[in-house]
Design a protein around this motif. Structure first.
Motif, PDB file in Angstrom:
ATOM      1  N   VAL A 176      18.864 -42.894 -20.935  1.00  0.00           N
ATOM      2  CA  VAL A 176      17.981 -41.734 -20.842  1.00  0.00           C
ATOM      3  C   VAL A 176      17.770 -41.137 -22.229  1.00  0.00           C
ATOM      4  O   VAL A 176      18.726 -40.727 -22.889  1.00  0.00           O
ATOM      5  CB  VAL A 176      18.570 -40.656 -19.905  1.00  0.00           C
ATOM      6  CG1 VAL A 176      17.582 -39.499 -19.747  1.00  0.00           C
ATOM      7  CG2 VAL A 176      18.931 -41.259 -18.552  1.00  0.00           C
ATOM      8  N   VAL A 177      16.524 -41.104 -22.651  1.00  0.00           N
ATOM      9  CA  VAL A 177      16.157 -40.537 -23.943  1.00  0.00           C
ATOM     10  C   VAL A 177      15.511 -39.184 -23.700  1.00  0.00           C
ATOM     11  O   VAL A 177      14.619 -39.065 -22.864  1.00  0.00           O
ATOM     12  CB  VAL A 177      15.176 -41.467 -24.689  1.00  0.00           C
ATOM     13  CG1 VAL A 177      14.823 -40.886 -26.056  1.00  0.00           C
ATOM     14  CG2 VAL A 177      15.765 -42.861 -24.834  1.00  0.00           C
ATOM     15  N   GLY A 178      15.971 -38.154 -24.405  1.00  0.00           N
ATOM     16  CA  GLY A 178      15.424 -36.823 -24.193  1.00  0.00           C
ATOM     17  C   GLY A 178      14.864 -36.208 -25.454  1.00  0.00           C
ATOM     18  O   GLY A 178      13.660 -36.194 -25.686  1.00  0.00           O
ATOM     19  N   THR A 179      15.750 -35.719 -26.314  1.00  0.00           N
ATOM     20  CA  THR A 179      15.329 -35.016 -27.523  1.00  0.00           C
ATOM     21  C   THR A 179      14.392 -35.847 -28.386  1.00  0.00           C
ATOM     22  O   THR A 179      13.324 -35.380 -28.798  1.00  0.00           O
ATOM     23  CB  THR A 179      16.564 -34.602 -28.347  1.00  0.00           C
ATOM     24  OG1 THR A 179      17.332 -33.665 -27.590  1.00  0.00           O
ATOM     25  CG2 THR A 179      16.162 -33.967 -29.671  1.00  0.00           C
ATOM     26  N   ARG A 180      14.759 -37.091 -28.658  1.00  0.00           N
ATOM     27  CA  ARG A 180      13.937 -37.925 -29.546  1.00  0.00           C
ATOM     28  C   ARG A 180      12.588 -38.249 -28.906  1.00  0.00           C
ATOM     29  O   ARG A 180      11.576 -38.404 -29.613  1.00  0.00           O
ATOM     30  CB  ARG A 180      14.699 -39.215 -29.883  1.00  0.00           C
ATOM     31  CG  ARG A 180      14.036 -40.077 -30.940  1.00  0.00           C
ATOM     32  CD  ARG A 180      14.122 -39.465 -32.329  1.00  0.00           C
ATOM     33  NE  ARG A 180      13.216 -40.152 -33.260  1.00  0.00           N
ATOM     34  CZ  ARG A 180      13.462 -41.340 -33.810  1.00  0.00           C
ATOM     35  NH1 ARG A 180      14.593 -41.973 -33.533  1.00  0.00           N
ATOM     36  NH2 ARG A 180      12.588 -41.875 -34.634  1.00  0.00           N
ATOM     37  N   ALA A 181      12.555 -38.334 -27.589  1.00  0.00           N
ATOM     38  CA  ALA A 181      11.288 -38.599 -26.902  1.00  0.00           C
ATOM     39  C   ALA A 181      10.305 -37.463 -27.127  1.00  0.00           C
ATOM     40  O   ALA A 181       9.093 -37.680 -27.270  1.00  0.00           O
ATOM     41  CB  ALA A 181      11.522 -38.807 -25.410  1.00  0.00           C
ATOM     42  N   THR A 196      10.625 -44.361 -15.418  1.00  0.00           N
ATOM     43  CA  THR A 196      11.455 -43.363 -14.746  1.00  0.00           C
ATOM     44  C   THR A 196      11.566 -42.106 -15.584  1.00  0.00           C
ATOM     45  O   THR A 196      11.885 -42.162 -16.773  1.00  0.00           O
ATOM     46  CB  THR A 196      12.873 -43.911 -14.482  1.00  0.00           C
ATOM     47  OG1 THR A 196      12.797 -45.127 -13.740  1.00  0.00           O
ATOM     48  CG2 THR A 196      13.717 -42.905 -13.715  1.00  0.00           C
ATOM     49  N   LEU A 197      11.313 -40.972 -14.948  1.00  0.00           N
ATOM     50  CA  LEU A 197      11.529 -39.671 -15.569  1.00  0.00           C
ATOM     51  C   LEU A 197      12.629 -38.948 -14.811  1.00  0.00           C
ATOM     52  O   LEU A 197      12.707 -39.036 -13.582  1.00  0.00           O
ATOM     53  CB  LEU A 197      10.255 -38.817 -15.523  1.00  0.00           C
ATOM     54  CG  LEU A 197       9.009 -39.352 -16.216  1.00  0.00           C
ATOM     55  CD1 LEU A 197       7.841 -38.413 -15.979  1.00  0.00           C
ATOM     56  CD2 LEU A 197       9.248 -39.526 -17.718  1.00  0.00           C
ATOM     57  N   ILE A 198      13.477 -38.245 -15.537  1.00  0.00           N
ATOM     58  CA  ILE A 198      14.499 -37.397 -14.918  1.00  0.00           C
ATOM     59  C   ILE A 198      14.126 -35.967 -15.223  1.00  0.00           C
ATOM     60  O   ILE A 198      14.108 -35.552 -16.391  1.00  0.00           O
ATOM     61  CB  ILE A 198      15.899 -37.734 -15.454  1.00  0.00           C
ATOM     62  CG1 ILE A 198      16.247 -39.185 -15.115  1.00  0.00           C
ATOM     63  CG2 ILE A 198      16.943 -36.786 -14.853  1.00  0.00           C
ATOM     64  CD1 ILE A 198      17.517 -39.674 -15.764  1.00  0.00           C
ATOM     65  N   TYR A 199      13.810 -35.219 -14.183  1.00  0.00           N
ATOM     66  CA  TYR A 199      13.303 -33.864 -14.373  1.00  0.00           C
ATOM     67  C   TYR A 199      14.347 -32.842 -13.951  1.00  0.00           C
ATOM     68  O   TYR A 199      14.699 -32.739 -12.769  1.00  0.00           O
ATOM     69  CB  TYR A 199      12.018 -33.668 -13.573  1.00  0.00           C
ATOM     70  CG  TYR A 199      11.365 -32.317 -13.759  1.00  0.00           C
ATOM     71  CD1 TYR A 199      11.278 -31.734 -15.021  1.00  0.00           C
ATOM     72  CD2 TYR A 199      10.841 -31.616 -12.682  1.00  0.00           C
ATOM     73  CE1 TYR A 199      10.682 -30.499 -15.212  1.00  0.00           C
ATOM     74  CE2 TYR A 199      10.231 -30.377 -12.853  1.00  0.00           C
ATOM     75  CZ  TYR A 199      10.159 -29.830 -14.124  1.00  0.00           C
ATOM     76  OH  TYR A 199       9.569 -28.607 -14.301  1.00  0.00           O
ATOM     77  N   ALA A 230      14.625 -44.605 -19.525  1.00  0.00           N
ATOM     78  CA  ALA A 230      14.127 -43.444 -18.796  1.00  0.00           C
ATOM     79  C   ALA A 230      13.975 -42.300 -19.794  1.00  0.00           C
ATOM     80  O   ALA A 230      14.645 -42.278 -20.831  1.00  0.00           O
ATOM     81  CB  ALA A 230      15.085 -43.035 -17.682  1.00  0.00           C
ATOM     82  N   VAL A 231      13.110 -41.369 -19.475  1.00  0.00           N
ATOM     83  CA  VAL A 231      12.956 -40.181 -20.321  1.00  0.00           C
ATOM     84  C   VAL A 231      13.417 -38.967 -19.528  1.00  0.00           C
ATOM     85  O   VAL A 231      12.999 -38.759 -18.381  1.00  0.00           O
ATOM     86  CB  VAL A 231      11.504 -40.001 -20.798  1.00  0.00           C
ATOM     87  CG1 VAL A 231      11.309 -38.622 -21.429  1.00  0.00           C
ATOM     88  CG2 VAL A 231      11.146 -41.088 -21.804  1.00  0.00           C
ATOM     89  N   GLY A 232      14.306 -38.196 -20.133  1.00  0.00           N
ATOM     90  CA  GLY A 232      14.789 -36.979 -19.511  1.00  0.00           C
ATOM     91  C   GLY A 232      13.930 -35.797 -19.932  1.00  0.00           C
ATOM     92  O   GLY A 232      13.713 -35.587 -21.135  1.00  0.00           O
ATOM     93  N   ILE A 233      13.428 -35.069 -18.961  1.00  0.00           N
ATOM     94  CA  ILE A 233      12.629 -33.882 -19.237  1.00  0.00           C
ATOM     95  C   ILE A 233      13.381 -32.679 -18.684  1.00  0.00           C
ATOM     96  O   ILE A 233      13.508 -32.510 -17.468  1.00  0.00           O
ATOM     97  CB  ILE A 233      11.231 -33.983 -18.600  1.00  0.00           C
ATOM     98  CG1 ILE A 233      10.505 -35.230 -19.131  1.00  0.00           C
ATOM     99  CG2 ILE A 233      10.425 -32.716 -18.859  1.00  0.00           C
ATOM    100  CD1 ILE A 233       9.131 -35.442 -18.530  1.00  0.00           C
ATOM    101  N   ASP A 234      13.913 -31.876 -19.587  1.00  0.00           N
ATOM    102  CA  ASP A 234      14.673 -30.691 -19.213  1.00  0.00           C
ATOM    103  C   ASP A 234      13.787 -29.488 -19.467  1.00  0.00           C
ATOM    104  O   ASP A 234      13.372 -29.251 -20.615  1.00  0.00           O
ATOM    105  CB  ASP A 234      15.961 -30.600 -20.026  1.00  0.00           C
ATOM    106  CG  ASP A 234      16.809 -31.859 -19.895  1.00  0.00           C
ATOM    107  OD1 ASP A 234      16.792 -32.459 -18.803  1.00  0.00           O
ATOM    108  OD2 ASP A 234      17.466 -32.246 -20.880  1.00  0.00           O
ATOM    109  N   ALA A 235      13.473 -28.741 -18.415  1.00  0.00           N
ATOM    110  CA  ALA A 235      12.496 -27.665 -18.540  1.00  0.00           C
ATOM    111  C   ALA A 235      13.103 -26.287 -18.362  1.00  0.00           C
ATOM    112  O   ALA A 235      13.888 -26.054 -17.442  1.00  0.00           O
ATOM    113  CB  ALA A 235      11.371 -27.869 -17.535  1.00  0.00           C
ATOM    114  N   LYS A 236      12.721 -25.393 -19.244  1.00  0.00           N
ATOM    115  CA  LYS A 236      13.098 -23.985 -19.155  1.00  0.00           C
ATOM    116  C   LYS A 236      11.809 -23.173 -19.134  1.00  0.00           C
ATOM    117  O   LYS A 236      11.043 -23.197 -20.101  1.00  0.00           O
ATOM    118  CB  LYS A 236      13.966 -23.589 -20.350  1.00  0.00           C
ATOM    119  CG  LYS A 236      14.511 -22.177 -20.260  1.00  0.00           C
ATOM    120  CD  LYS A 236      15.461 -21.910 -21.421  1.00  0.00           C
ATOM    121  CE  LYS A 236      16.084 -20.534 -21.301  1.00  0.00           C
ATOM    122  NZ  LYS A 236      17.038 -20.260 -22.407  1.00  0.00           N
ATOM    123  N   ASP A 237      11.547 -22.516 -18.016  1.00  0.00           N
ATOM    124  CA  ASP A 237      10.294 -21.772 -17.840  1.00  0.00           C
ATOM    125  C   ASP A 237       9.080 -22.662 -18.093  1.00  0.00           C
ATOM    126  O   ASP A 237       8.094 -22.225 -18.696  1.00  0.00           O
ATOM    127  CB  ASP A 237      10.257 -20.545 -18.763  1.00  0.00           C
ATOM    128  CG  ASP A 237      11.385 -19.563 -18.475  1.00  0.00           C
ATOM    129  OD1 ASP A 237      11.737 -19.402 -17.284  1.00  0.00           O
ATOM    130  OD2 ASP A 237      11.921 -18.978 -19.432  1.00  0.00           O
TER     131      ASP A 237
END
Length: 242
Positions: free
Chosen positions: A100-105, A161-164, A124-131
């Motif tokens: 899972v790649v997040g920040t660099r993506a 694949t996305l991880i939300y 997969a790309v991790g998408i971490d959402a705040k507001d």
């Protein structure tokens, strides 16, 4: 729908953070492989592992623990500190099934494009959402990038694949943010794994019902609710398969 029981590793131990805050840590197991073995015994095929030290520092810190988990025969989905091609290769070399790649993506579409071209479904790309905005670096920084817009771009690059994760619900045991997850499912064609907020068996049922409406809901990550015995993993696996 696949259940992904979660193991967050910090300092070599299995912990959970509240809303990603390093100062809000609860230690559940000294040996992450021990809990992974319990998940396998309960019937889980997958485990979602986050190297929290890697997420905060940018470099993998707990690969020995990851190797021990992969050696059990579980399919490992690993995130945290995956910010270079070398880090991704190293993880896959340990037997990890999906990185899972997040920040660099969020920083480089070219980076994601290159990984997808070489490793395909293992990325997969991790998408971490705040507001509604993408958060990076272990959720320490929030960007101005809209989560749905970012997801559509990643899907367009061929990410399968996305991880939300809805940060506001993560570790809070308040229930998943179903409207946010639904909006994400509608925004992309690729698979989406929901994360954050599962607090009881009924939440698993609600997500399973959502999966019947949206075929691209691949699964759900469950962490604290399992450790706090609010969700019974064998039952959750049965609910997800129904």
């Amino acid at each position: 729908m696949t259940i992904y029981p979660a193991i967050d590793i910090k300092g070599g131990r299995c912990v959970r953070l509240t809303q990603g805050r390093a100062d809000q840590e609860t230690v559940y197991f000294d040996n992450p492989a021990e809990v992974a073995a319990l998940f396998k015994a309960a019937g889980s095929a997958w485990v979602h592992v986050v190297d929290l030290d890697g997420a905060f520092s940018g470099e993998s810190q707990n690969l020995a623990a990851v190797r021990a988990i992969a050696a059990l025969g579980l399919r490992v989905q690993l995130g945290g500190g995956m910010r270079s091609r070398e880090a991704v290769e190293r993880a896959l070399g340990l037997g990890v099934s999906r990185v899972v790649v997040g920040t660099r993506a969020a920083e480089s579409e070219d980076f994601v494009r290159g990984l997808v071209a070489e490793f395909g479904e293992k990325i997969a790309v991790g998408i971490d959402a705040k507001d509604g905005k993408v958060a990076v670096k272990g959720w320490v920084d929030t960007t101005g990038l809209g989560a749905l817009e970012f997801a559509a771009r990643m899907s367009g690059l061929g990410v399968g694949t996305l991880i939300y994760t809805d940060i506001s619900t993560d570790g809070m045991l308040t229930g998943p943010n179903l409207p946010a997850q639904t909006a994400m499912l509608k925004a992309v064609k690729c698979r989406v794994i929901a994360s954050g907020g599962v607090s009881r068996q009924a939440d698993v049922g609600a997500l399973a019902a959502l999966a019947k409406q949206h075929a691209n809901l691949d699964g759900v990550i469950i962490g604290k609710a399992i450790y706090e015995k609010r969700v019974d993993l064998p039952q959750a696996l049965r609910d997800a398969a129904a």
